[in-house]
Write a protein that holds these residues in place. Sequence first.
Motif, PDB file in Angstrom:
ATOM      1  N   MET A 256       0.779  -1.087   0.077  1.00 22.04           N
ATOM      2  CA  MET A 256       0.043  -0.014   0.170  1.00 22.04           C
ATOM      3  C   MET A 256       0.956   1.227   0.058  1.00 22.04           C
ATOM      4  O   MET A 256       0.426   2.327  -0.738  1.00 22.04           O
ATOM      5  CB  MET A 256      -0.879  -0.106   1.295  1.00 22.04           C
ATOM      6  CG  MET A 256      -2.018  -0.871   0.997  1.00 22.04           C
ATOM      7  SD  MET A 256      -3.446  -1.133   2.462  1.00 22.04           S
ATOM      8  CE  MET A 256      -2.508  -1.751   3.807  1.00 22.04           C
TER       9      MET A 256
ATOM     10  N   MET B 159       0.768   4.026  -3.057  1.00 21.75           N
ATOM     11  CA  MET B 159       0.451   5.367  -2.619  1.00 21.75           C
ATOM     12  C   MET B 159       1.665   6.167  -3.317  1.00 21.75           C
ATOM     13  O   MET B 159       1.339   7.245  -4.019  1.00 21.75           O
ATOM     14  CB  MET B 159       0.405   5.427  -1.373  1.00 21.75           C
ATOM     15  CG  MET B 159       0.071   6.965  -0.912  1.00 21.75           C
ATOM     16  SD  MET B 159      -1.382   7.693  -1.749  1.00 21.75           S
ATOM     17  CE  MET B 159      -2.733   6.790  -0.883  1.00 21.75           C
TER      18      MET B 159
ATOM     19  N   GLY C 133       1.373   6.195  -7.380  1.00 18.75           N
ATOM     20  CA  GLY C 133       0.149   6.932  -7.688  1.00 18.75           C
ATOM     21  C   GLY C 133       0.434   8.433  -7.683  1.00 18.75           C
ATOM     22  O   GLY C 133       0.402   9.211  -8.455  1.00 18.75           O
ATOM     23  N   THR C 134       1.248   8.751  -6.758  1.00 18.53           N
ATOM     24  CA  THR C 134       1.508  10.050  -6.505  1.00 18.53           C
ATOM     25  C   THR C 134       2.614  10.645  -7.424  1.00 18.53           C
ATOM     26  O   THR C 134       2.621  11.611  -7.941  1.00 18.53           O
ATOM     27  CB  THR C 134       2.096  10.292  -4.923  1.00 18.53           C
ATOM     28  OG1 THR C 134       0.988  10.061  -4.135  1.00 18.53           O
ATOM     29  CG2 THR C 134       2.433  11.955  -4.774  1.00 18.53           C
TER      30      THR C 134
ATOM     31  N   PHE D 108      -3.704   3.192  -8.220  1.00 20.91           N
ATOM     32  CA  PHE D 108      -4.894   3.474  -7.314  1.00 20.91           C
ATOM     33  C   PHE D 108      -6.018   2.505  -7.459  1.00 20.91           C
ATOM     34  O   PHE D 108      -6.363   2.233  -6.650  1.00 20.91           O
ATOM     35  CB  PHE D 108      -5.558   4.888  -7.841  1.00 20.91           C
ATOM     36  CG  PHE D 108      -4.669   5.862  -7.266  1.00 20.91           C
ATOM     37  CD1 PHE D 108      -4.333   6.164  -5.795  1.00 20.91           C
ATOM     38  CD2 PHE D 108      -4.293   6.912  -8.130  1.00 20.91           C
ATOM     39  CE1 PHE D 108      -3.705   7.158  -5.557  1.00 20.91           C
ATOM     40  CE2 PHE D 108      -3.150   7.992  -7.672  1.00 20.91           C
ATOM     41  CZ  PHE D 108      -2.794   7.960  -6.407  1.00 20.91           C
TER      42      PHE D 108
ATOM     43  N   LEU E 189      -4.495  -0.281  -5.230  1.00 22.74           N
ATOM     44  CA  LEU E 189      -4.238   0.140  -3.840  1.00 22.74           C
ATOM     45  C   LEU E 189      -5.760   0.011  -3.099  1.00 22.74           C
ATOM     46  O   LEU E 189      -6.051  -0.390  -2.147  1.00 22.74           O
ATOM     47  CB  LEU E 189      -3.800   1.417  -3.847  1.00 22.74           C
ATOM     48  CG  LEU E 189      -3.987   2.085  -2.605  1.00 22.74           C
ATOM     49  CD1 LEU E 189      -3.004   1.481  -1.503  1.00 22.74           C
ATOM     50  CD2 LEU E 189      -3.477   3.427  -2.791  1.00 22.74           C
ATOM     51  N   ARG E 190      -6.960   0.392  -4.098  1.00 21.72           N
ATOM     52  CA  ARG E 190      -8.367   0.144  -3.608  1.00 21.72           C
ATOM     53  C   ARG E 190      -8.600  -1.295  -3.199  1.00 21.72           C
ATOM     54  O   ARG E 190      -9.303  -1.416  -2.280  1.00 21.72           O
ATOM     55  CB  ARG E 190      -9.295   0.945  -4.545  1.00 21.72           C
ATOM     56  CG  ARG E 190     -10.561   0.463  -4.367  1.00 21.72           C
ATOM     57  CD  ARG E 190     -11.556   1.202  -5.189  1.00 21.72           C
ATOM     58  NE  ARG E 190     -11.589   0.520  -6.633  1.00 21.72           N
ATOM     59  CZ  ARG E 190     -11.862  -0.811  -6.742  1.00 21.72           C
ATOM     60  NH1 ARG E 190     -12.665  -1.484  -5.910  1.00 21.72           N
ATOM     61  NH2 ARG E 190     -11.702  -1.200  -8.035  1.00 21.72           N
TER      62      ARG E 190
ATOM     63  N   THR F 127     -11.778   4.807  -2.184  1.00 20.45           N
ATOM     64  CA  THR F 127     -11.107   5.630  -3.045  1.00 20.45           C
ATOM     65  C   THR F 127     -10.599   6.992  -2.807  1.00 20.45           C
ATOM     66  O   THR F 127      -9.698   7.504  -2.885  1.00 20.45           O
ATOM     67  CB  THR F 127     -11.780   5.614  -4.387  1.00 20.45           C
ATOM     68  OG1 THR F 127     -12.018   4.087  -4.523  1.00 20.45           O
ATOM     69  CG2 THR F 127     -10.917   6.286  -5.421  1.00 20.45           C
TER      70      THR F 127
ATOM     71  N   LEU G 184      -7.881   7.766  -0.255  1.00 17.45           N
ATOM     72  CA  LEU G 184      -6.551   7.572  -0.791  1.00 17.45           C
ATOM     73  C   LEU G 184      -6.218   8.727  -1.754  1.00 17.45           C
ATOM     74  O   LEU G 184      -4.929   9.131  -1.814  1.00 17.45           O
ATOM     75  CB  LEU G 184      -6.959   6.273  -1.779  1.00 17.45           C
ATOM     76  CG  LEU G 184      -7.084   5.192  -0.892  1.00 17.45           C
ATOM     77  CD1 LEU G 184      -7.173   3.896  -1.869  1.00 17.45           C
ATOM     78  CD2 LEU G 184      -5.867   4.789   0.038  1.00 17.45           C
ATOM     79  N   TYR G 185      -7.218   9.351  -2.587  1.00 18.84           N
ATOM     80  CA  TYR G 185      -6.746  10.407  -3.553  1.00 18.84           C
ATOM     81  C   TYR G 185      -6.602  11.766  -2.786  1.00 18.84           C
ATOM     82  O   TYR G 185      -5.586  12.702  -3.113  1.00 18.84           O
ATOM     83  CB  TYR G 185      -7.926  10.679  -4.493  1.00 18.84           C
ATOM     84  CG  TYR G 185      -8.022   9.829  -5.512  1.00 18.84           C
ATOM     85  CD1 TYR G 185      -6.844   8.911  -5.873  1.00 18.84           C
ATOM     86  CD2 TYR G 185      -9.303   9.392  -6.157  1.00 18.84           C
ATOM     87  CE1 TYR G 185      -6.870   8.024  -6.959  1.00 18.84           C
ATOM     88  CE2 TYR G 185      -9.510   8.474  -7.064  1.00 18.84           C
ATOM     89  CZ  TYR G 185      -8.229   7.671  -7.497  1.00 18.84           C
ATOM     90  OH  TYR G 185      -8.314   6.796  -8.486  1.00 18.84           O
TER      91      TYR G 185
ATOM     92  N   ILE H  92      -4.961  11.840   0.137  1.00 22.22           N
ATOM     93  CA  ILE H  92      -3.677  11.504   0.900  1.00 22.22           C
ATOM     94  C   ILE H  92      -2.660  11.874  -0.197  1.00 22.22           C
ATOM     95  O   ILE H  92      -1.675  12.476  -0.084  1.00 22.22           O
ATOM     96  CB  ILE H  92      -3.552  10.164   1.477  1.00 22.22           C
ATOM     97  CG1 ILE H  92      -4.475   9.920   2.725  1.00 22.22           C
ATOM     98  CG2 ILE H  92      -2.029  10.148   1.936  1.00 22.22           C
ATOM     99  CD1 ILE H  92      -4.434   8.559   3.181  1.00 22.22           C
ATOM    100  N   SER H  93      -3.038  11.297  -1.267  1.00 29.65           N
ATOM    101  CA  SER H  93      -1.816  11.376  -2.558  1.00 29.65           C
ATOM    102  C   SER H  93      -1.832  12.956  -2.824  1.00 29.65           C
ATOM    103  O   SER H  93      -0.750  13.364  -3.271  1.00 29.65           O
ATOM    104  CB  SER H  93      -2.636  10.790  -3.851  1.00 29.65           C
ATOM    105  OG  SER H  93      -1.613  10.763  -4.834  1.00 29.65           O
TER     106      SER H  93
END
Length: 491
Positions: free
Chosen positions: A132, A136, A139-140, A340, A343-344, A365, A368-369, A371-372
């Motif tokens: 995870m 993350m 994705g970032t 992502f 990750l989800r 979802t 997570l976005y 935080i990113s």
Amino acid sequence: MITLLGGIVLLIVGYFTYGRYIEKNFSIDPNRKTPAEALKDGYDFVPMSKSKNAIIELLNIAGTGPIFGPIMGALYGPVAYLWIVIGCIFAGGVHDYMVGMISLRNNGAHLPELASKYLGKPVKHVVNIFAMLLLMLVGTVFVTSPANLISSITPDWLTIGVITVLIFVYYLISTVLPIDKAMGKVYPWFGAILIISTIAIGVSLLTGGHALPNLTMNTLQNFHPKGTPIFPALFFTISCGALSGFHATQAPMVSRTSTNEREGRFTFYGMMVSEGIIAMIWAAASMALFDGQTLSQMIDAGTPSAVVNQVSVMLLGNVFGTLAILGVIVLPISSGLSAFRSLRTILADYLHIKQDTLKKILMVTVPLYVISFVLTKVDFNMLWRYFNWANQVTAVIALLVATRYLYLKNKNYIVTLVPGSFILYACVVYILSEPIGFRMGLTTVTYIVGLLLTLGILGVFWKSGVNQKETLSPDSALINDQLPINTSTAK
């Protein structure tokens, strides 16, 4: 030129020879029912064609890794070619194939579930954290890098902040769509842009009269302008083009849409080889067009996206160069989306949140976005360093899972144990020496302590494997590839 062309030829030969051996060692069963057929749900488990699965796998695993990594790896000189070719054939291709096929044999399970099954339940929590964290960071990074690239070819009023928000909106929409709609329809077009632009860069490089550096006894040395040692830094700088743990988080996604085990070598090993070819071309372009000092300054001034921009325009001109930049942009956007999405599903599995309604999907979802988005404000180079280490630790875990799988089945496990042991040593030395770790620096003591710790970890791994094998019954699920259906994954 000889090294570039020779390296590409070796990668292709490796696919047809070593890739075939790895497939034979795994022992595929073309008649076995796949998760796409047994667990078909119209969302994640959807039967798709071999060609669509392959292009989705390529775009999922590529990102900016096989471009940004080789650009920064080019600072070391032609020695970078060695890691791309050898790593891709004997480490990355094996890693991707084994994870994809083991997942396919286990209902499309993600790496944490596979680690739990083959390495023990306590390991699952560690792997979940690493997977995870990695996703993350991926994705970032794959929001930041395309945002920088897009801003370089768009009007000034379209700021990086606005572009970042738009990318997140696209990710959010695509994440909640079924995989055949989110990726199956769009990715073939993305793939065409990527392939055409990569071929254009390669052809222009070969026919433009550029002095392409070759690997010789005189150039087999470290050319890094800052004197950064080759080991372990090079093996973290060039990851996606040679060996990348991120791929272990993506292969299970495609194992849920494959319809025959015979497709595995092309889909998993073959797409890793394709990524290696992309990495060779961008490493060669960076070395041919810039000296080490200039390249270093361009990277330090921002991100490798500046190099991508310059290489594309210098080789193809403004119009076609812009099209090539678009080809690079689709890589991180597609990989960011798949990161992502993975990750989800991993987080949902871990928290036992069944993904059967839009509300539940968004519940996992959206945070997570958020935080990113906060992480996009962190310095890119810092993010890249953390991403690199988490990435290769995940690769180690995946290779150890594959080693245990082959060992329990009395197959040749050396093919995964050797690359796994090597990159484990690199990971230990890296975290001992780097500022993000214990700050010991690269001294003889660091290398010795790293070796002892690596041998200790491998000793525990081997002992637990022997104990595990001694207690197995002939009908054990560990031997017969049986895993109860994960109801939190299948709708």
